[in-house]
Design a protein around this motif. Structure first.
Motif, PDB file in Angstrom:
ATOM      1  N   GLU A 128       0.851  -1.397  -0.041  1.00 37.69           N
ATOM      2  CA  GLU A 128      -0.026   0.082   0.076  1.00 37.69           C
ATOM      3  C   GLU A 128       0.833   1.182  -0.175  1.00 37.69           C
ATOM      4  N   ASN A 129       0.248   2.437  -0.624  1.00 37.49           N
ATOM      5  CA  ASN A 129       0.995   3.680  -0.847  1.00 37.49           C
ATOM      6  C   ASN A 129       2.240   3.430  -1.635  1.00 37.49           C
ATOM      7  N   TYR A 130       2.090   2.787  -2.640  1.00 40.55           N
ATOM      8  CA  TYR A 130       3.215   2.390  -3.386  1.00 40.55           C
ATOM      9  C   TYR A 130       3.128   2.113  -4.841  1.00 40.55           C
ATOM     10  N   THR A 131       1.641   2.371  -5.322  1.00 39.32           N
ATOM     11  CA  THR A 131       1.314   1.749  -6.620  1.00 39.32           C
ATOM     12  C   THR A 131       2.070   2.401  -7.780  1.00 39.32           C
ATOM     13  N   GLY A 132       2.502   3.495  -7.607  1.00 39.14           N
ATOM     14  CA  GLY A 132       3.318   4.147  -8.737  1.00 39.14           C
ATOM     15  C   GLY A 132       4.807   3.858  -8.668  1.00 39.14           C
ATOM     16  N   GLY A 133       5.173   2.938  -7.737  1.00 40.34           N
ATOM     17  CA  GLY A 133       6.441   2.824  -7.676  1.00 40.34           C
ATOM     18  C   GLY A 133       7.296   3.944  -6.946  1.00 40.34           C
ATOM     19  N   SER A 134       7.073   5.215  -6.311  1.00 39.14           N
ATOM     20  CA  SER A 134       7.504   6.159  -5.635  1.00 39.14           C
ATOM     21  C   SER A 134       6.556   6.686  -4.466  1.00 39.14           C
ATOM     22  N   LEU A 135       7.232   7.442  -3.742  1.00 35.71           N
ATOM     23  CA  LEU A 135       6.458   8.248  -2.637  1.00 35.71           C
ATOM     24  C   LEU A 135       5.949   9.473  -2.956  1.00 35.71           C
ATOM     25  N   GLU A 136       5.753   9.673  -4.066  1.00 33.35           N
ATOM     26  CA  GLU A 136       4.945  11.037  -4.551  1.00 33.35           C
ATOM     27  C   GLU A 136       3.521  11.335  -3.848  1.00 33.35           C
ATOM     28  N   VAL A 137       2.882  10.274  -3.785  1.00 29.22           N
ATOM     29  CA  VAL A 137       1.604  10.201  -3.283  1.00 29.22           C
ATOM     30  C   VAL A 137       1.713  10.543  -1.714  1.00 29.22           C
ATOM     31  N   ILE A 138       2.632   9.791  -1.191  1.00 29.20           N
ATOM     32  CA  ILE A 138       2.947  10.301   0.459  1.00 29.20           C
ATOM     33  C   ILE A 138       3.363  11.767   0.517  1.00 29.20           C
ATOM     34  N   ARG A 139       4.185  12.191  -0.335  1.00 24.27           N
ATOM     35  CA  ARG A 139       4.497  13.537  -0.107  1.00 24.27           C
ATOM     36  C   ARG A 139       3.179  14.563  -0.342  1.00 24.27           C
ATOM     37  N   GLU A 140       2.398  14.259  -1.157  1.00 21.88           N
ATOM     38  CA  GLU A 140       1.090  15.103  -1.292  1.00 21.88           C
ATOM     39  C   GLU A 140       0.209  14.682   0.032  1.00 21.88           C
ATOM     40  N   MET A 141       0.046  13.475   0.342  1.00 22.27           N
ATOM     41  CA  MET A 141      -0.448  13.304   1.697  1.00 22.27           C
ATOM     42  C   MET A 141       0.018  14.138   2.967  1.00 22.27           C
ATOM     43  N   LEU A 142       1.285  14.130   3.024  1.00 22.85           N
ATOM     44  CA  LEU A 142       1.961  14.782   4.230  1.00 22.85           C
ATOM     45  C   LEU A 142       1.852  16.376   4.048  1.00 22.85           C
ATOM     46  N   ALA A 143       1.928  16.756   2.901  1.00 24.19           N
ATOM     47  CA  ALA A 143       1.812  18.177   2.879  1.00 24.19           C
ATOM     48  C   ALA A 143       0.244  18.893   2.728  1.00 24.19           C
ATOM     49  N   ASP A 144      -0.596  17.958   2.979  1.00 20.30           N
ATOM     50  CA  ASP A 144      -1.810  18.690   3.028  1.00 20.30           C
ATOM     51  C   ASP A 144      -2.191  19.246   4.572  1.00 20.30           C
ATOM     52  N   PRO A 145      -2.891  20.230   4.612  1.00 19.86           N
ATOM     53  CA  PRO A 145      -3.181  20.793   6.141  1.00 19.86           C
ATOM     54  C   PRO A 145      -4.132  20.128   6.823  1.00 19.86           C
ATOM     55  N   TYR A 146      -4.864  18.966   5.995  1.00 17.05           N
ATOM     56  CA  TYR A 146      -5.937  18.157   6.907  1.00 17.05           C
ATOM     57  C   TYR A 146      -5.303  16.789   7.113  1.00 17.05           C
ATOM     58  N   THR A 147      -4.371  16.523   7.266  1.00 19.34           N
ATOM     59  CA  THR A 147      -3.841  15.291   7.476  1.00 19.34           C
ATOM     60  C   THR A 147      -2.941  15.183   8.993  1.00 19.34           C
ATOM     61  N   ILE A 148      -2.837  14.272   9.481  1.00 19.81           N
ATOM     62  CA  ILE A 148      -1.868  14.225  10.641  1.00 19.81           C
ATOM     63  C   ILE A 148      -0.890  12.771  10.449  1.00 19.81           C
ATOM     64  N   CYS A 149      -0.087  12.609  10.901  1.00 15.33           N
ATOM     65  CA  CYS A 149       0.843  11.722  11.172  1.00 15.33           C
ATOM     66  C   CYS A 149       0.573  10.274  11.851  1.00 15.33           C
ATOM     67  N   GLY A 150       0.414   9.292  11.222  1.00 17.29           N
ATOM     68  CA  GLY A 150       0.311   8.047  11.960  1.00 17.29           C
ATOM     69  C   GLY A 150       0.447   6.743  11.273  1.00 17.29           C
ATOM     70  N   ILE A 151      -0.407   5.763  11.476  1.00 17.50           N
ATOM     71  CA  ILE A 151      -0.459   4.421  10.575  1.00 17.50           C
ATOM     72  C   ILE A 151       0.918   3.536  10.892  1.00 17.50           C
ATOM     73  N   GLY A 152       1.609   3.813  11.649  1.00 17.69           N
ATOM     74  CA  GLY A 152       2.987   3.256  12.136  1.00 17.69           C
ATOM     75  C   GLY A 152       2.492   1.801  12.746  1.00 17.69           C
TER      76      GLY A 152
END
Length: 571
Positions: A414-438
């Motif tokens: 999960e979080n790696y469909t395109g073979g990079s972490l660009e989607v994660i960067r977009e998620m992290l940069a969003d003002p309505y997300t928090i860090c979790g799922i560890g």
């Protein structure tokens, strides 16, 4: 005179403001001064060239059982976590009727991959109600603060019994009233939230779907009324987000008057669904309904190996004949016995597991001594095997049987469909997300993501080469103050006078992750994957140093946090 003064460090205070050189004074468990600090401290620490950061606040763990037997709360405590919140995803161990503990163990084993024998041996079920569970948690001093949430699965089973666990019926009117009463009781006793699972991925070890999956609008409304009455808690949800699902959750959050927090991740079978959910989160906030998405900072990955839970060769009859051997001897035979090698590579069992592994090897990567969690797709086992003119199974065999047989493959699912972490960067940069799922404390033999706060800094603020990173001060803010405020813990996550003295002194150049390893230190000799860190020079909890250079000091100032905590600046 302050108890401790930290001098000359680069302070990243959790506010999102830029780093600055400053001194930090600690006294009575709180920050008392940040700036010049002219007076000497009883103890002085020279942090020149090092980062001084708030302690990490991990809002998504599954230490519900481990917190009752492990005061050191590893692996999270090796990664600068000073507050850990569990009870997520609707699973936990209270309330519970005497004699029904096995069902909650069965549910946790299936959903979070914690062996039932470990839980049965490790947990002393000395409670019935959820408030009694909190009281039991208070009895153990530990190295960090903890917070708990009321899990829907345990509550539903407590109220409805097997009818709730088997999805046979909906709650009666009396049972709905009972749910409201018990949720109110839990929140008033100090629960930080109410959590529910609405995903078909979550099943008990015996195959039954998680109890909360079939909870309808009346049941969610019963929960919401309790949250509104108590004016407390977060509504935390793990969902598949099918049609109309977010609207259902939004309605419950609106009725409760409390924040909604949902897991937000990319899945291969619907890689854009997370964007739709994030758009719904934005729309909710625009309408005055507090909502956020809990996101990761690296792929969610299964680790493959000879002794972990998922062994690519574990279903092969030829492997089973040597499975009893010590790992180094087993690995040596897999390397050197040509007949065994031919069988393992060329005579694959025809079953669902082998078919799944055929696919997994196209997405799996060798995990080296310095783990790479954003690997190039061209480095997959299957791609490398093709370049070498060999079978992916043969290369997997060579990699896993190397040395003492403790090598691991990383399969990002999960979080790696395109073979990079660009989607994660977009998620992290969003003002309505928090860090979790560890998921610290869970998936003990398959996933090892409790180290994510360390990776958040090293990868995104320092090391990323396959795209842009993110500013250090933004990441610290996200993992500390933002997470703390999301759960009402306004007394932490910020290095300002009056806030709790939870902090890390970090050698940023030396900060890093070691390769995950398998250990057998759980109750009943149960195994788990752990991952250590480097670079944490000092970790303080409530002004007391709990670890120095990765070694525990023996101090255990951690406590149970009951309910929201006031902002000292407004007290």
């Amino acid at each position: 005179m302050a108890e401790v003064v930290i001098r000359n460090g680069t302070v990243v205070d959790g506010s999102g403001g830029p780093p600055r050189t400053a001194n930090v004074a600690i006294d009575g468990g709180t920050i008392v001064e940040v700036g010049e600090v002219a007076a000497r401290g009883q103890r002085e620490i020279d942090a020149d060239g090092q980062l001084v950061l708030p302690g990490w606040v991990d809002i998504h763990t599954h230490y519900d059982g481990q917190a009752t037997w492990d005061p050191e709360m590893t692996p999270s405590s090796w990664h600068g976590v000073t507050t850990a919140i569990f009870g997520n995803c609707g699973v936990g161990f209270a309330p519970v009727r005497p004699g029904t503990e096995d069902y909650l163990i069965n549910l946790m084993e299936g959903v979070e991959d914690i062996p039932g024998t470990v839980l049965a041996d490790g947990i002393d079920f000395c409670w019935t109600s959820y408030p009694e569970y909190l009281d039991a948690l208070c009895e153990t001093p530990r190295v960090m603060d903890i917070g708990s949430q009321l899990p829907h699965g345990a509550l539903r089973f407590f109220v409805m019994g097997d009818r709730g666990a088997d999805h046979a019926e909906v709650p009666t009117a009396d049972e709905l009233d009972r749910i409201t009463t018990l949720v109110t009781e839990a929140l008033e006793a100090g629960a930080l939230g109410f959590t529910t699972s609405r995903t078909t991925k979550h099943k008990a070890a015996d195959g039954r779907l998680t109890p909360s999956l079939s909870a309808g609008d009346p049941e969610l409304a019963a929960v919401a009324r309790a949250m509104r009455h108590a004016d407390a808690g977060v509504l935390q949800v793990n969902s598949d987000f099918g049609p109309g699902e977010f609207a259902t959750l939004r309605a419950a959050a609106e009725l409760s008057g409390r924040p909604l927090s949902v897991l937000l991740l990319q899945v291969d079978n619907s890689p854009e669904l997370w964007r739709e959910t994030l758009a719904d989160i934005h729309a909710a906030n625009a309408d005055g309904i507090a909502a956020n998405g809990q996101v990761g900072c690296r792929p969610i990955s299964v680790l493959l190996g000879l002794d972990v839970s998922v062994n690519p060769f574990g279903n092969h009859p030829a492997y089973r004949e040597i499975a009893h051997l010590p790992t180094p001897e087993r690995a040596a035979r897999m390397r050197n016995n040509e007949a065994l090698r031919r069988a393992l590579v060329s005579e694959r069992p025809v079953d669902g597991f082998s078919k799944w592994m055929d696919y997994a090897l196209t997405r799996a990567f060798e995990l080296g001594e310095v783990p790479d969690y954003e690997p190039d797709p061209r480095a997959s086992v299957a791609a490398r095997a093709a370049d070498l003119g060999m079978s992916p199974w043969e290369l997997a065999l060579d990699l896993l049987s190397d040395g003492d047989g403790d090598a691991l493959l990383l399969y990002p699912f999960e979080n790696y469909t395109g073979g990079s972490l660009e989607v994660i960067r977009e998620m992290l940069a969003d003002p309505y997300t928090i860090c979790g799922i560890g998921d610290a404390g869970a998936h003990v033999g398959t996933i090892c993501d409790a180290s994510y706060p360390t990776y958040l800094l090293t990868h995104w603020a320092r090391d990323r080469t396959r795209g842009e990173g993110l500013p250090l001060e933004y990441l610290v803010h996200k993992q500390t103050r933002v997470n703390a405020l999301a759960y009402g813990l306004a007394d932490r996550g910020l290095l300002v006078p009056g806030c709790r003295a939870d902090l890390n002194i970090v050698d940023f150049d030396a900060l890093g992750l070691e390769r995950p390893q398998l250990v057998y230190d759980l109750p009943s000799g149960g195994k788990r994957l752990i991952q250590r860190s480097t670079g944490y020079r000092h970790t303080f909890v409530a002004g007391t140093e709990v670890s120095t250079d990765g070694e525990f000091t023996g101090a255990r100032p951690g406590r149970l946090v009951r309910g929201a905590q006031a902002d000292p600046a407004n007290s």
